[in-house]
Design an enzyme around this catalytic site. Sequence first.
Site, PDB file in Angstrom:
ATOM      1  N   ASP A 175       0.942  -1.198  -0.014  1.00 60.72           N
ATOM      2  CA  ASP A 175       0.046  -0.071  -0.238  1.00 60.72           C
ATOM      3  C   ASP A 175       0.719   1.257   0.041  1.00 60.72           C
ATOM      4  OD1 ASP A 175      -2.996   1.017   0.534  1.00 60.72           O
ATOM      5  OD2 ASP A 175      -1.449   2.279   1.691  1.00 60.72           O
ATOM      6  N   ASN A 223      -3.191  12.822  -3.651  1.00 58.02           N
ATOM      7  CA  ASN A 223      -4.159  13.197  -4.610  1.00 58.02           C
ATOM      8  C   ASN A 223      -4.876  14.683  -4.140  1.00 58.02           C
ATOM      9  OD1 ASN A 223      -4.369  11.165  -6.167  1.00 58.02           O
ATOM     10  ND2 ASN A 223      -5.553   9.863  -5.091  1.00 58.02           N
ATOM     11  N   ASP A 235      -2.024   9.472 -10.353  1.00 56.64           N
ATOM     12  CA  ASP A 235      -2.055   8.428 -11.547  1.00 56.64           C
ATOM     13  C   ASP A 235      -0.774   8.105 -11.944  1.00 56.64           C
ATOM     14  OD1 ASP A 235      -5.119   8.278 -11.319  1.00 56.64           O
ATOM     15  OD2 ASP A 235      -5.496   9.163 -13.219  1.00 56.64           O
ATOM     16  N   GLU A 263      -4.582   2.175  -4.222  1.00 56.63           N
ATOM     17  CA  GLU A 263      -3.118   2.345  -4.027  1.00 56.63           C
ATOM     18  C   GLU A 263      -2.647   0.940  -3.639  1.00 56.63           C
ATOM     19  OE1 GLU A 263      -4.840   4.257  -0.359  1.00 56.63           O
ATOM     20  OE2 GLU A 263      -5.427   4.118  -2.513  1.00 56.63           O
TER      21      GLU A 263
END
Length: 999
Positions: free
Chosen positions: A870, A878, A887, A913
Site C-alpha cells: 500500500d 491526490n 495516477d 493504491e
Amino acid sequence: MSLILLFALMLFRHPVQAAEADGLATGLVAEPAANLNLTEEERTWLLNHQTIRVHNETNWGPFNYYEFGRPKGYSIEFMGLLAEKLGIQVEYITGPSWGEFMAMLGNQELDVMLNIIKTENRSKHILFTDPYVNNPPGIVVRDDNNDIRDLRDLNGRVLAIPKGFFYQEIIERHFPGIQLLLLTDQLESLKAVSFGHADATIGGIAIQNYLMRNHLINNTKVIGGIDDPRFDNNLRIGVRPDWGILRNILQKALESVTEQERNSLGRRWLSSGLQSTQVLQLDKDEKDFLTTHPVLRVHNEMAWPPFNFNEQGKPKGFSIDVMNLIAKKTGFRIEYISGPGWSDFLHMMHERQLDMMLNIVNTPERREYIRFTRPYAVNPNIIASKKSAKYESIESLKGKTVAIPKGFFYEEVLSKEHPEIKLHLVKNAVESLKAVSIGKADAALGEAAVFNHLIARNMLNDLTISGEVDVGQPDLANLRIGVRSDWPILQGIMDRAVDSLTRDELATISQHWMGNENYIARPGSGLALTNAEKAYLEKQPNITFCANPDWMPLEKIGEGGKHEGMVADYLGLMADRIGISLTMVQTDSTAQSLEYAKSRRCDIMSAAFETPEAARQLNFTKPYLRLPLVIAIQEDSLFVDGLKSLNQQTIAVPSGYGLLKKLQRDYPRLQVIEVSSITNGLRQVEEGRIFGMIGAIAPIGHAIRKDRFINLKIGGRLDEDWKLAIAVRNDTPELLSMFNKATDYITEEERSKVFQRWVAVKFEQQVDYHLVWKLVAAALVIMLAIILWNWKLARLNHRLKTEMGLRHKVEQQLQNANNELSRKNNELSVLSTTDNLTGLANRRHIESQLDTVLESQQGERNPFSVMLLDIDHFKQINDQYGHLLGDEVLKSIARILENNIRDSDRIGRWGGEEFMIILPNTSAALAYRLAEKLRTAIAAEQFEDVDHVTASIGLVDSSIPGETARQLILKADNALYCAKKAGRNRVVSDAEPSPCDVC
C-alpha cells in the site's frame, strides 16, 4: 643399411669453410671477440674444441635448409655470425630427420641444434639459450576448405606435423581430439594437406610461405596465426646436456649480436616470407568495392595521444599505425580528416561525410548509424581528479561535476544510468583535464593510456588517476573501428582485417607507443582472473565438456566429433575470453550428457536448463542465450493463447531438459509427457496422438523445416523464455566464476553474428542443364495432353465460374466476420484481465492467479508467499497534487515493481493504491528479503513534483495445509495494517512477531 647411412652422413658433413664464398660468417680459427667477457675457463674450452657439430635440415627454409650443396638460411647465417665472434669452426651435418637429429644430440653425436623450441620435456635433456628470433605460427589448409578457422575446428580432424616437433607434445597433451599424422618434415606435411591426406598443418608462417612458394604448392593457404602462447615459435639454440659451458659461451655470443646485425639478417631472409602473410584475401565483391572506392576517409583527432593525434600536420598514434597496417593488408589508400571535434566526427559519420572512425566504443545509439568491427585494443576507463580530492568509483561522483568530451560514449552512459552526475562538456580529453585543474569540474572521465599520457605531457602535476569507472559493461573499454552503416561490405573487410592482425604485429605497435603490450585486445581482453582462478587453470588447463548430440540449430555433435551450432559458437567465444582449450566428451543423448556432468565425467555441460533437481548437483552460470518457448500444433488447430487455455490436452516436451516437472507443477490440468527427441514429438503431433510439442523456438522451427512437417505450425508462445546456461560441476567455484565473467564479455555484435550464421535462412541453387532438357521434353508431351483435356473442361468451367464466384464472396464475408469476432474477443480478454491505468493484472485476474498457484503449490507441498503493498499517504498526494499526478505515481510504482520482481512472480493491482504480489516457491525468509528490496526501490525513486514516496508491505506465507486464498489475503491485510500502524514505510511478516502485538 647402417653402412649406407654412415656413408651418407660423411658425404653431408660441411665444414664452415665451404660456405666462405657465399659471404657466410666463416668462423676461421681466431681469438674470441674481446667484448664477449668470456672467463679464462671458457677461453680454454674453446681452444680445445675448435669445431662444433651443428644440425642442418634439408627443407626448413628460410631458417635452415640445404640447397645447391650448401647449408642456407637465417639460422645458418646467425650461427656463422656467432662462430665468427667466438673464433671457432662449424661442421654442419645434413640428412637426418628431425627425430634422428634429436636422438643424435642425446647420444652426443651432435653438439648443437640451431632452431629448436624449448619445452618441458626437452629441457630435461637439452640446454637452451635465450630465443634469438620469433617465427609466428599459422595454420595451412587447402584453398577449398572453409570449415577450419582456428585450432578448435581441428577437433576430430587430421593434422600433419613433423614427428618429434614441439607441437606434437602440446597437441597430444592439450588437444587429444586432434588426430596427428606424423611425417618427416614440414614440406611433407604441406604435401599431405595439398594431396588431401590431411585437413591441415601448422608451423611457422615464414616457413610455410617459403615452402609453398619454392615448391609450387599453389592449392593451399595460410588462414591465420595461432593466438596461443603455447605455440609460440621462439627459436633457440639447443646444446647437448653435458656441455653446459658451451651453452654459456653461445649465450654470451648471442647477447653480443647488435640490432643492426639482426635487422640485416631479417631483411635478407624473413621479409619476403612474412610479408606475404600481410595480404588479406578478398572475394570478388570486396575487390570490386575497393576498386570503386580506392581512397577511404578516416578520422584523425588532434589531441588523443597515444592512440590518435596530430603532430605538425601528421597523423600519429597506435590507432593510426593499426589503420596503416590494415591498409597495407587490404590495398586501399587513406585520406585522414583532421581538425573536427569528436561530436563533429560523429555527425560526419551520421551524414556519411566520413567513412571510418578509428578508436570508437560500441554503444546502442551509435549502432543506429555505425557498423563496428571486433576490438583491436582495450583501454580501461578511469577517473582523474585533483590529488586533494580523490574519487575511487563512479558512485562517489554523485552530485559532482564531471568533465567529458562532447559526444564521447560517457555522455550517453551517464545521462541514462547516472543522471545525478552533472556533466561539463568540452571539446577533447585535454580540455577535460584542464577543466579539473582550474576548478570547473570535480573530475574527468577518460581512458587510462590517454590520461596518463596527457597528464605527463601537459605537466598537470596537481592531477592524479584516482579511480576506475565500472558501469557494469566491460565492452565499453574495447576500442573498435567504426564503419558507415550503408557500407556493410567494408565493415566485413575491416573486421577480417582486424582479425588477421597477429599478436606480434600489435605488440610491435603497442611497444612503440605505450612501452608495453597491456592495451592489445586479445581473446579474453579485459577479463580479469583472480589468483585462485589462475591457479585453477595452471592445474587444469584443458576443460572437458558434454554437449547435446542432436539439438540444431543450437548444437550437435557432427561428423568427426565436431561440435557445431549456436551453442558451439558461444562456448568458443567464452573459451577465448578465459584463455582455455576445451575437449568434448562424446555422449549419445542429452540425458547422458546431463548425467555425465552430474557425475563429473565432464567439467561442464554446454547448454542446460536450470531446475531445482539439477541445481542440487550442478552449479549454473547466468543465462547466455534466451529462446522463446513455443508450442507446435497441427496446421488446422486454433492458435493457443497460453497453456492455461488448454484443458486435459496431452503435451510433449523433450526429455533431459527439466521441463516435465515444471509444466506438471504449473499446469496441473495438462497431460505432459516426455519424448526422446523433438522430431519424435512432432511426429506424434502430426499423427494426432498428442495435441502439441513444446520446446525452444529455434530447434522446433529447425525440426519442422528439416523433417518436412508441412502440416504443422508454431501455434503459440508461452509466457516465459527458455534460459540456457552452462552447467558446471559443483566442486569448482573458480570455473563457475570464470564462465560467468565470460558471458558478460559476449558483445551484441557477436550475438548477432551467431544468430545470423545459424538461424538466418540461406538458399543455394545449382542448375543441372542436362536434367533441364529432359524435363522440357517431358513437359512438351504433357502439355499436349493437357491442351486436349482443357478443351473438354472449358465448357464445364464456364458453367461453374458464376457459382464459384458467388460462393467465394459469401466465404470471404464469413471470414471477415470471424476475424472481427476474434479481434473483439482478444480485446475483451485483455480488458477483462488488465488494469487500464497500470497495465498490470486487475483484481479479478490476480485473484484467479492466486487460486491457481495455491492449488498447484499446496499439491506439491511447496512454500509460497503473498504480499500486499500500500502506498503511504496516497490520499494526501491526490489532495495536494491532483488525481492526474496521483495516477502518474501509481504507474511509476507499477513499473518499479515489475522491474524488481522475478520472472516467476505474479503481480496485480488489488485496488486503489494497493498491489498484490504472489511469490511461488518462496519461503517466508526469502519473501521478506524480496519485500525489503521492493520497499527500498520505491523509497529511493525520485518522483516528478512529488519527490519521494514510500510504501508499506504486509507479508504472509502459506504454511498451513488446506489454507484458502481468502484466509491468506486476510492475514496479509492484517500484516499490512500492522505495518501502517507501526509507522509506515516498513515490511511486516505474518511469520514474525507483529508490531501490532506491542501497540
